[in-house]
Enzyme design. Structure first.
Site, PDB file in Angstrom:
ATOM      1  N   ARG A  41       0.725  -0.940   0.137  1.00 13.31           N
ATOM      2  CA  ARG A  41      -0.213   0.172  -0.085  1.00 13.31           C
ATOM      3  C   ARG A  41       0.955   0.944   0.342  1.00 13.31           C
ATOM      4  O   ARG A  41       0.141   2.538  -0.744  1.00 13.31           O
ATOM      5  CB  ARG A  41      -1.177   0.657   1.275  1.00 13.31           C
ATOM      6  CG  ARG A  41      -1.945   1.051   1.435  1.00 13.31           C
ATOM      7  CD  ARG A  41      -2.897   1.141   2.514  1.00 13.31           C
ATOM      8  NE  ARG A  41      -2.095   0.956   3.733  1.00 13.31           N
ATOM      9  CZ  ARG A  41      -1.863   1.679   4.579  1.00 13.31           C
ATOM     10  NH1 ARG A  41      -2.099   2.802   4.416  1.00 13.31           N
ATOM     11  NH2 ARG A  41      -1.579   1.539   5.590  1.00 13.31           N
ATOM     12  N   TYR A  63      -0.439   0.534  -4.807  1.00 11.15           N
ATOM     13  CA  TYR A  63      -0.975   0.043  -5.743  1.00 11.15           C
ATOM     14  C   TYR A  63      -1.303   0.582  -7.402  1.00 11.15           C
ATOM     15  O   TYR A  63      -1.310   0.213  -7.959  1.00 11.15           O
ATOM     16  CB  TYR A  63      -1.960   0.058  -4.740  1.00 11.15           C
ATOM     17  CG  TYR A  63      -2.749  -1.005  -3.854  1.00 11.15           C
ATOM     18  CD1 TYR A  63      -1.385  -2.335  -3.277  1.00 11.15           C
ATOM     19  CD2 TYR A  63      -3.783  -0.844  -2.892  1.00 11.15           C
ATOM     20  CE1 TYR A  63      -1.073  -2.459  -2.240  1.00 11.15           C
ATOM     21  CE2 TYR A  63      -3.345  -1.442  -1.424  1.00 11.15           C
ATOM     22  CZ  TYR A  63      -2.804  -2.452  -1.224  1.00 11.15           C
ATOM     23  OH  TYR A  63      -1.865  -3.267   0.058  1.00 11.15           O
ATOM     24  N   HIS A  84     -11.478  -5.920  -1.053  1.00  8.73           N
ATOM     25  CA  HIS A  84     -11.777  -7.154  -2.288  1.00  8.73           C
ATOM     26  C   HIS A  84     -12.328  -6.032  -3.627  1.00  8.73           C
ATOM     27  O   HIS A  84     -11.851  -6.158  -4.556  1.00  8.73           O
ATOM     28  CB  HIS A  84     -12.364  -7.865  -1.851  1.00  8.73           C
ATOM     29  CG  HIS A  84     -11.095  -8.986  -0.770  1.00  8.73           C
ATOM     30  ND1 HIS A  84     -11.535  -9.904  -0.279  1.00  8.73           N
ATOM     31  CD2 HIS A  84      -9.411  -8.404  -0.580  1.00  8.73           C
ATOM     32  CE1 HIS A  84     -10.866 -10.581  -0.152  1.00  8.73           C
ATOM     33  NE2 HIS A  84      -9.529  -9.877   0.100  1.00  8.73           N
ATOM     34  N   LYS A 102     -10.746 -15.670  -1.560  1.00  4.64           N
ATOM     35  CA  LYS A 102     -11.687 -15.102  -0.114  1.00  4.64           C
ATOM     36  C   LYS A 102     -11.953 -14.533   0.773  1.00  4.64           C
ATOM     37  O   LYS A 102     -10.766 -14.592   1.276  1.00  4.64           O
ATOM     38  CB  LYS A 102     -11.926 -17.187  -0.267  1.00  4.64           C
ATOM     39  CG  LYS A 102     -11.610 -18.124   0.383  1.00  4.64           C
ATOM     40  CD  LYS A 102     -11.609 -17.154   2.057  1.00  4.64           C
ATOM     41  CE  LYS A 102      -9.942 -17.897   3.105  1.00  4.64           C
ATOM     42  NZ  LYS A 102     -10.461 -17.378   4.750  1.00  4.64           N
ATOM     43  N   ASP A 181     -14.074 -15.837   7.097  1.00  6.61           N
ATOM     44  CA  ASP A 181     -12.786 -16.342   6.859  1.00  6.61           C
ATOM     45  C   ASP A 181     -11.660 -17.684   7.610  1.00  6.61           C
ATOM     46  O   ASP A 181     -11.653 -18.187   6.313  1.00  6.61           O
ATOM     47  CB  ASP A 181     -11.609 -15.992   8.637  1.00  6.61           C
ATOM     48  CG  ASP A 181     -10.380 -15.181   7.982  1.00  6.61           C
ATOM     49  OD1 ASP A 181      -9.611 -16.686   8.392  1.00  6.61           O
ATOM     50  OD2 ASP A 181      -9.624 -14.559   7.380  1.00  6.61           O
TER      51      ASP A 181
END
Length: 337
Positions: A41, A63, A84, A102, A181
């Site tokens: 980042r 990014y 995400h 995921k 998670d």
């Protein structure tokens, strides 16, 4: 040759870097992928350290800099859940295919935005949930198709680990909690093999202290009832040590899986509780190679989704988790805004 960039430099990013690096020297995958870039980042130093350790060609300290690189083909998003959707859409706007760790998104609304962008741009947007891509999936399905255990009547799955030491797992602002998670794995295990559609969901959870929008799910139990009368039970937690097992019970026997998160052993018993089959699970590089190969295959055939985890199935799982959270009254801070 697909140039892969990794967005993020945490533990899961490290595993993906190891995976792609090993794929480059593996005969099955040689010439198909290249570990090209990593981006953090806001720390070029951290990106360079990561690149040096895993043999990444280019390091970026933001990014945005990575997205400006025209040589990046596919971006693996390895950040916290809440980022995400925003990051996947930014990647696609920059002309990059994406493989999103995921859960694909925090909720249905975000998932729909991502899928819409994928179809608008014609770029691959795939969910990286490795059990959907691993050979163990087809091995289990073959046993079921052979009728060894008869008709499926019920299933169960558990995945629980003590993880309160991980800040993102207990942070509501990062959509922390066990469901997104680890609970996502037994839910996917059940969904991969259970015939019929979910007709009713009954779920309860122990939530951390706090007001609405300031909680995480610590422990939960969910029962799914299917159109054919079958039942599935799923448990997840970030407090307890779970057995990680998955069981598929039928009219003639049952199938047991060691670790629904990454099947290590599969055993099949008949009605007399005699072991009748123990199919072997192939040795893996890391287990992540299958999702990468599937995303690359989708790119090469000009599709926007992988065969093993199409958008419709990703969306179905997120909608299911939305329904489960609604029964708990669990809302993430970003959803209140």
């Amino acid at each position: 040759m697909i140039n892969i960039a990794i967005l993020g430099a945490g533990r899961i990013a490290q595993k993906m870097a190891e995976t792609v690096s090993r794929m480059e020297s593996e005969p099955r995958y040689a010439g198909t992928v290249h570990l090209y870039a990593v981006a953090t980042r806001n720390s070029l130093e951290r990106a360079r350290t990561f690149a040096d350790e895993y043999g990444v060609e280019v390091a970026y300290g933001s990014y945005a800099d990575m997205l400006d690189d025209a040589d990046v083909d596919l971006v693996y998003i390895a950040t916290s859940h809440v980022f995400h959707a925003q990051q996947a859409i930014a990647c696609m706007d920059a002309g990059k295919h994406v493989l999103v760790e995921k859960p694909f998104a925090v909720n249905t609304a975000d998932a729909l935005r991502m899928i819409e962008k994928s179809r608008e741009t014609g770029l691959v947007c795939a969910e990286a949930i490795w059990t959907r891509y691993e050979p163990s999936r087809s091995i289990i399905q073959d046993v079921l198709d052979e009728g060894v255990i008869g008709d499926i009547v019920s299933m169960s799955g558990n995945l629980s680990y003590p993880m309160t030491h991980k800040e993102r797992l207990v942070n509501p602002a990062l959509a922390g909690g066990a469901l997104l998670d680890v609970g996502i794995y037994p839910l996917n295990f059940v969904s991969m093999f259970m015939p019929g559609e979910v007709e009713r969901v009954v779920s309860s959870a122990r939530l951390s202290g706090g007001e609405t929008g300031d909680q995480t799910d610590e422990l939960s139990q969910t029962t799914l009832w299917y159109s054919g009368g079958q039942m599935a039970s799923v448990t997840s937690s970030y407090f307890e040590v779970g057995d990680r097992s998955g069981v598929i019970r039928g009219t003639k026997g049952y199938l047991w899986v060691d670790n629904v998160n990454n099947p290590l052993d599969i055993r099949v018993w008949n009605a007399s509780h005699e072991l009748v089959a123990q199919p072997s699970v192939p040795e893996q590089l890391t287990g992540f190679e299958y999702e990468v190969a599937s995303a690359v295959a989708a790119i090469n055939r000009g599709d926007v989704e992988p065969e093993q985890m199409p958008h419709a199935e990703t969306l179905r799982m997120i909608q299911l988790m939305d329904e489960i959270r609604a029964q708990w009254g669990l809302v993430y801070p970003g959803e209140l805004e």
